[in-house]
Design a protein around this motif. Structure first.
Motif, PDB file in Angstrom:
ATOM      1  N   SER A 242      56.638  42.013  42.648  1.00  0.00           N
ATOM      2  CA  SER A 242      57.941  41.826  43.348  1.00  0.00           C
ATOM      3  C   SER A 242      58.152  41.507  44.767  1.00  0.00           C
ATOM      4  O   SER A 242      59.198  41.881  45.158  1.00  0.00           O
ATOM      5  N   ASN A 243      57.410  40.870  45.272  1.00  0.00           N
ATOM      6  CA  ASN A 243      57.247  40.300  46.753  1.00  0.00           C
ATOM      7  C   ASN A 243      56.997  38.821  46.914  1.00  0.00           C
ATOM      8  O   ASN A 243      56.566  38.289  45.819  1.00  0.00           O
ATOM      9  N   TYR A 244      57.687  38.405  47.834  1.00  0.00           N
ATOM     10  CA  TYR A 244      57.023  37.161  48.270  1.00  0.00           C
ATOM     11  C   TYR A 244      55.858  37.067  48.969  1.00  0.00           C
ATOM     12  O   TYR A 244      55.976  37.763  50.215  1.00  0.00           O
ATOM     13  N   SER A 245      54.840  36.533  48.529  1.00  0.00           N
ATOM     14  CA  SER A 245      53.342  36.510  49.406  1.00  0.00           C
ATOM     15  C   SER A 245      52.721  35.228  49.251  1.00  0.00           C
ATOM     16  O   SER A 245      52.847  34.385  48.368  1.00  0.00           O
ATOM     17  N   LEU A 246      51.477  35.594  49.930  1.00  0.00           N
ATOM     18  CA  LEU A 246      50.364  34.655  49.818  1.00  0.00           C
ATOM     19  C   LEU A 246      49.279  34.894  48.993  1.00  0.00           C
ATOM     20  O   LEU A 246      49.067  36.464  49.159  1.00  0.00           O
ATOM     21  N   ASN A 247      48.745  34.155  48.215  1.00  0.00           N
ATOM     22  CA  ASN A 247      47.328  34.727  47.579  1.00  0.00           C
ATOM     23  C   ASN A 247      46.052  34.401  48.342  1.00  0.00           C
ATOM     24  O   ASN A 247      45.893  33.235  48.904  1.00  0.00           O
ATOM     25  N   VAL A 248      45.305  35.406  48.987  1.00  0.00           N
ATOM     26  CA  VAL A 248      44.210  35.311  49.809  1.00  0.00           C
ATOM     27  C   VAL A 248      42.975  35.719  49.086  1.00  0.00           C
ATOM     28  O   VAL A 248      42.846  36.753  48.611  1.00  0.00           O
ATOM     29  N   GLN A 249      41.895  34.891  48.974  1.00  0.00           N
ATOM     30  CA  GLN A 249      40.780  35.113  48.148  1.00  0.00           C
ATOM     31  C   GLN A 249      39.733  35.230  49.404  1.00  0.00           C
ATOM     32  O   GLN A 249      39.673  34.604  50.401  1.00  0.00           O
ATOM     33  N   TYR A 261      36.647  31.915  52.205  1.00  0.00           N
ATOM     34  CA  TYR A 261      38.111  32.309  51.908  1.00  0.00           C
ATOM     35  C   TYR A 261      38.570  31.082  51.370  1.00  0.00           C
ATOM     36  O   TYR A 261      38.317  30.244  51.415  1.00  0.00           O
ATOM     37  N   GLY A 262      39.771  31.379  50.718  1.00  0.00           N
ATOM     38  CA  GLY A 262      40.691  30.689  50.068  1.00  0.00           C
ATOM     39  C   GLY A 262      42.125  31.201  50.546  1.00  0.00           C
ATOM     40  O   GLY A 262      42.622  32.291  49.938  1.00  0.00           O
ATOM     41  N   TRP A 275      40.842  31.241  43.343  1.00  0.00           N
ATOM     42  CA  TRP A 275      39.333  31.321  43.435  1.00  0.00           C
ATOM     43  C   TRP A 275      38.469  29.897  43.246  1.00  0.00           C
ATOM     44  O   TRP A 275      37.690  29.587  43.891  1.00  0.00           O
ATOM     45  N   LYS A 276      39.108  28.995  42.640  1.00  0.00           N
ATOM     46  CA  LYS A 276      38.760  27.790  42.497  1.00  0.00           C
ATOM     47  C   LYS A 276      38.826  27.041  43.826  1.00  0.00           C
ATOM     48  O   LYS A 276      38.185  25.803  43.966  1.00  0.00           O
ATOM     49  N   GLN A 277      39.752  27.236  44.719  1.00  0.00           N
ATOM     50  CA  GLN A 277      39.878  26.880  46.023  1.00  0.00           C
ATOM     51  C   GLN A 277      38.751  26.888  47.050  1.00  0.00           C
ATOM     52  O   GLN A 277      38.631  26.191  48.000  1.00  0.00           O
TER      53      GLN A 277
END
Length: 315
Positions: A242-249, A261-262, A275-277
């Motif tokens: 329930s947050n606005y966020s970025l996905n960081v791998q 990193y991704g 993960w595919k990035q």
């Protein structure tokens, strides 16, 4: 929906008034032609000059509205670059803890970062106006990234650095262009050497079993919260927490040394998609030997080169 500027709001309001008035004037003109009797007077002496139509007044208002870059008189705000100078020339050398509190990284890391990005084309142009030094642009950007809410606004950062608000925004865009470049990623994300790889395998074997020693890399994702809902495609950034966020791998060795990193995908994206990035899913045949794999959790697509901790090694 992106916020409209004051000029855009006023323009829309005046255009509505202009359209309504133009229709009214055309209707009045048509009525005059249809119902009024012609004037047979041959004398033009003393004829009054007709007053301008109200629609013409609205057009003149639009011209005035767009004839100047600023709607209001610009007010100069006294600023000083002394705080930025102290951070880069005094705190950096004599008080590294203060330098870190402002920019969130150590002086040594800062110098390496400047050296890595200063050759990027975004910092060089054909203009007669010389750019601000790269170290100052990086300091302003890191100061902005290291603060939250009102403290990270263009106004507060500009007052701290002694720069204009537009300059702060321009510095941020240049630094991000250099950091997001593929050449920067290749320069800072070095693939481990054979010696580092063997040390990682030995660490895994010492804490698990010999059969698992070839799983010498780890991957996991994290969500980086955003201050507010983005203006463009805001709902896509809404995550499961329930947050606005970025996905960081992040992919690292057992000693937490990050090797890849991704970033960039919204928080609503699944870890398996983000993960595919990264390099390993795209180049695992080149980067990993046939018997090697990456430790992951069940959020990731399990394959011979990507295994969950409780799964037995696939030979």
């Amino acid at each position: 929906m992106p916020r409209q500027t004051d000029r855009q709001v006023l323009t829309e309001e005046v255009l509505v008034l202009f359209t309504q008035q133009l229709l009214t004037e055309e209707q009045e003109s048509l009525n005059n032609l249809l119902y009024e009797e012609p004037n047979d007077s041959d004398s033009d002496d003393g004829e009054d000059i007709p007053a301008p139509q109200l629609s013409e007044v609205y057009l003149e208002i639009l011209r005035e509205l767009h004839s100047s870059r600023y709607l209001q008189q610009r007010i100069s705000i006294l600023k000083t670059p002394q705080q930025l100078w102290l951070t880069l020339n005094v705190y950096k050398k004599d008080h590294p803890e203060l330098f870190r509190s402002y920019l969130r990284i150590s002086p040594a890391t800062f110098d390496i970062l400047v050296q890595t990005i200063q050759g990027h084309s975004v910092f060089h142009n054909q203009s007669n106006q010389q750019q601000i030094p790269v170290d100052q642009q990086l300091a302003v950007t890191l100061f902005r990234f290291g603060h939250y809410g009102n403290a990270a606004t263009l106004q507060k950062v500009g007052l701290w650095a002694g720069f204009g608000y537009g300059t702060v925004d321009l510095c941020t865009k240049r630094i991000m262009a250099a950091i997001c470049d593929a050449r920067f990623r290749r320069a800072v994300m070095q693939w481990p050497t054979e010696r580092q790889k063997e040390d990682a395998k030995a660490w895994i074997e010492s804490r698990s079993c010999p059969s698992w020693c070839d799983g010498w890399l780890m991957v996991d994702g994290t969500l980086v919260p955003l201050f507010a809902r983005p203006g463009f495609y805001g709902n896509s950034w809404y995550d499961r927490k329930s947050n606005y966020s970025l996905n960081v791998q992040l992919i690292s060795t057992p000693n937490l040394h990050i090797i890849d990193y991704g970033v960039g995908l919204p928080g609503s994206q699944h870890d398996a998609t983000a993960w595919k990035q990264t390099r390993i899913p795209q180049e695992h045949g080149t980067l990993l030997k046939a018997e090697e794999w990456v430790w992951a959790d069940t959020a990731y697509l399990l394959q011979t080169w990507c295994q969950a901790p409780y799964k037995k090694c696939v030979r």
